[in-house]
Design an enzyme around this catalytic site. Structure first.
Site, mmCIF file in Angstrom:
data_model
loop_
_atom_site.group_PDB
_atom_site.id
_atom_site.type_symbol
_atom_site.label_atom_id
_atom_site.label_comp_id
_atom_site.label_asym_id
_atom_site.label_seq_id
_atom_site.Cartn_x
_atom_site.Cartn_y
_atom_site.Cartn_z
ATOM 1 N N GLU A 1 -0.418 1.344 -5.644
ATOM 2 C CA GLU A 1 -0.192 0.083 -4.926
ATOM 3 C C GLU A 1 -0.098 -1.087 -5.889
ATOM 4 O O GLU A 1 -0.920 -1.211 -6.793
ATOM 5 C CB GLU A 1 -1.367 -0.153 -3.964
ATOM 6 C CG GLU A 1 -1.657 1.052 -3.081
ATOM 7 C CD GLU A 1 -2.955 0.918 -2.289
ATOM 8 O OE1 GLU A 1 -3.312 -0.204 -1.911
ATOM 9 O OE2 GLU A 1 -3.610 1.950 -2.062
ATOM 10 N N HIS B 1 0.851 -1.196 0.000
ATOM 11 C CA HIS B 1 0.000 0.000 0.000
ATOM 12 C C HIS B 1 0.891 1.252 0.000
ATOM 13 O O HIS B 1 0.919 2.008 0.976
ATOM 14 C CB HIS B 1 -0.852 -0.099 1.267
ATOM 15 C CG HIS B 1 -1.942 0.902 1.409
ATOM 16 N ND1 HIS B 1 -1.943 2.138 0.836
ATOM 17 C CD2 HIS B 1 -3.103 0.815 2.105
ATOM 18 C CE1 HIS B 1 -3.041 2.772 1.175
ATOM 19 N NE2 HIS B 1 -3.761 1.978 1.949
ATOM 20 N N ASP C 1 -10.336 6.008 -5.908
ATOM 21 C CA ASP C 1 -10.118 4.721 -5.235
ATOM 22 C C ASP C 1 -10.476 3.631 -6.240
ATOM 23 O O ASP C 1 -11.639 3.250 -6.370
ATOM 24 C CB ASP C 1 -10.987 4.622 -3.975
ATOM 25 C CG ASP C 1 -10.603 3.427 -3.112
ATOM 26 O OD1 ASP C 1 -9.651 2.701 -3.488
ATOM 27 O OD2 ASP C 1 -11.243 3.221 -2.069
HETATM 28 O O1 BG6 Z 1 -5.740 1.986 5.733
HETATM 29 P P1 BG6 Z 1 -5.322 3.241 5.036
HETATM 30 O O2 BG6 Z 1 -3.845 3.385 4.924
HETATM 31 O O3 BG6 Z 1 -5.979 4.451 5.636
HETATM 32 O O4 BG6 Z 1 -5.839 3.149 3.566
HETATM 33 C C1 BG6 Z 1 -7.207 3.000 3.284
HETATM 34 C C2 BG6 Z 1 -7.455 2.930 1.789
HETATM 35 O O5 BG6 Z 1 -6.565 1.987 1.218
HETATM 36 C C3 BG6 Z 1 -6.713 1.813 -0.185
HETATM 37 O O6 BG6 Z 1 -5.801 0.824 -0.586
HETATM 38 C C4 BG6 Z 1 -8.103 1.337 -0.484
HETATM 39 O O7 BG6 Z 1 -8.255 1.167 -1.883
HETATM 40 C C5 BG6 Z 1 -9.118 2.322 0.063
HETATM 41 O O8 BG6 Z 1 -10.423 1.835 -0.165
HETATM 42 C C6 BG6 Z 1 -8.902 2.547 1.537
HETATM 43 O O9 BG6 Z 1 -9.774 3.555 2.008
#
Ligand code: BG6
Length: 317
Positions: free
Chosen positions: A293, A196, A243
Site C-alpha cells: 500500500e 490499500h 502488518d
Molecule cells: O480492511 P481490510 O481490507 O480487511 O484490511 C485490514 C488491514 O489493512 C491494513 O492496511 C492494515 O495495516 C491492517 O492493520 C488491517 O488489518
C-alpha cells in the site's frame, strides 16, 4: 490525438451518497441511476455497466488489450488486467457488493483515516458512492476521474467539507492514479490516507524489494501501539503474519507476486508504504494475495482552499 469529454458531476452520484439500503433499492428498482449514467457520453475506451450486486461499474479498455474495472461504490478499482488477460489485483472471496460494506479487495481507499483512529477503520471513502466527474482518452489511453464530496454520512464522522478527485488512467502495461484532496471548508482539517492495494499473489513466492533502510512501525502484535524499528532486509518475504508501516519509503518499490510478474510500484508524494498479509487470520485466502500500500501515515494538514495530491503508478516490466 487527445479526446476530451468533460462532464458535469453527476448530481445523482451525490444523491446516492451515502449508499443506504433504501437508496440502493430505489436505485436498483427504478433504473434511474443507470439510465442517467448510460445517457452520458464518455470518452473512447470507457464503458458503464451494472456490476456485482447491481452496483455501477466503470470499465476502462485499452486498444493494447489491457483492462481495468472500477466500482463507483468506494471508488474501488477491482480489476487490472494486462494484455495476457491475467488479473493482477485480487478481490477477497468474502468481498460483498451490497453497497453497504466496503469492497474487500482491489484498490480500496483509506480516507480520511488510515487507522486505527477515532472513526471507522480506514475511514469512510471506501464506504461511499463516488460520482463520475470527467472522462478522457489520451492517445488511446482511457482516463476516468471520480469525485467524492462530503455529505451528512461523512459529516456525522468527520465534520468537514472536502472534495476528493481520483483520476485513473489505463496504459498498455500500467495503471496510474492521481488522488487530489481539497479542503472546501472554511476551517482547516487534517487527514491520513492510503491506497490499500490487494495484489494477486502466491504468498510463498512473494518478495518486496526497495524498502531496506526505512524506519518501520510494526503493527504486529499491537496495531494501536506499533513497534519502531528499521528494515534491514533487501528482500522482504511473507513466511507468516505481516502488518508493517514503512516511513519515508522510496518512490519506487518492486513486488514479485510469485506467479510470474514483477510489479513496479512507483509513487509521487505517497510518502509511506504498508505491507500486509493476514496469514492464518484469513485462512481461506491469505496464500492468494499480498497488500502493498502507498500511504500517508503522518497527518496532512490543509488550510481552506488548499489541496494535496499524490500519484501511484503500478506497472509490469
Ligand atoms: O480492511 P481490510 O481490507 O480487511 O484490511 C485490514 C488491514 O489493512 C491494513 O492496511 C492494515 O495495516 C491492517 O492493520 C488491517 O488489518
Amino acid at each position: 490525438m487527445a479526446t476530451s469529454v468533460a462532464m458535469a458531476s453527476l448530481p445523482l452520484g451525490r444523491a446516492l451518497t451515502p449508499w443506504s439500503a433504501d437508496r440502493r433499492l430505489r436505485f436498483r428498482s427504478s433504473g434511474i441511476a443507470f439510465a442517467s449514467l448510460e445517457q452520458k457520453t464518455y470518452a473512447q475506451g470507457i464503458k458503464i455497466s451494472e456490476g456485482n450486486g447491481g452496483l455501477p461499474k466503470v470499465s476502462l479498455l485499452s486498444p493494447h488489450g489491457s483492462e481495468a474495472e472500477i466500482y463507483l461504490f468506494g471508488g474501488c478499482i477491482t480489476s487490472w488486467k494486462v494484455s495476457n488477460g491475467k488479473d493482477l489485483l485480487f478481490v477477497r472471496p468474502d468481498a460483498v457488493f451490497n453497497g453497504k460494506k466496503p469492497i474487500s479487495g482491489g484498490i480500496p481507499h483509506c480516507f480520511p483515516q488510515f487507522g486505527p483512529g477515532p472513526i471507522q477503520q480506514h475511514g469512510f471513502a471506501r464506504n461511499m458512492s463516488w460520482s463520475i466527474a470527467d472522462s478522457d482518452n489520451v492517445e488511446g489511453d482511457p482516463i476516468i476521474t471520480l469525485e467524492l464530496r462530503d455529505d451528512p454520512y461523512s459529516r456525522s464522522m468527520w465534520d468537514f467539507s472536502f472534495q476528493t478527485l481520483y483520476k485513473v488512467k489505463l496504459h498498455s502495461n500500467s495503471l496510474s492514479t492521481v488522488l487530489t484532496v481539497t479542503n472546501t471548508d472554511k476551517k482547516p482539517f487534517s487527514f491520513t490516507t492510503a491506497l490499500h492495494t490487494y495484489f494477486r499473489a502466491s504468498i510463498a513466492g512473494v518478495s518486496v524489494k526497495g524498502l531496506k533502510g526505512c524506519k518501520t512501525l510494526n503493527k504486529d502484535p499491537d496495531p494501536s501501539n506499533p513497534l519502531e524499528g528499521k528494515e534491514g532486509r533487501e528482500v522482504i518475504t511473507f513466511p507468516g503474519f505481516v502488518d508493517c508501516i514503512y516511513l519515508d519509503a522510496p518512490k519506487e518499490i518492486f513486488l514479485d507476486n510469485g506467479i510470474g510478474d514483477v510489479i513496479n510500484i512507483q509513487n509521487s508524494n505517497w510518502s509511506d508504504a504498508v505491507l500486509w498479509n493476514p496469514y492464518m487470520q484469513m485462512e481461506s485466502c491469505f496464500k492468494d494475495f499480498v497488500c502493498v500500500e502507498n500511504a500517508k501515515i503522518g497527518q496532512v494538514h490543509l488550510e481552506p482552499a488548499q489541496s494535496w495530491t499524490a500519484e501511484q503508478k503500478i506497472a509490469i516490466s
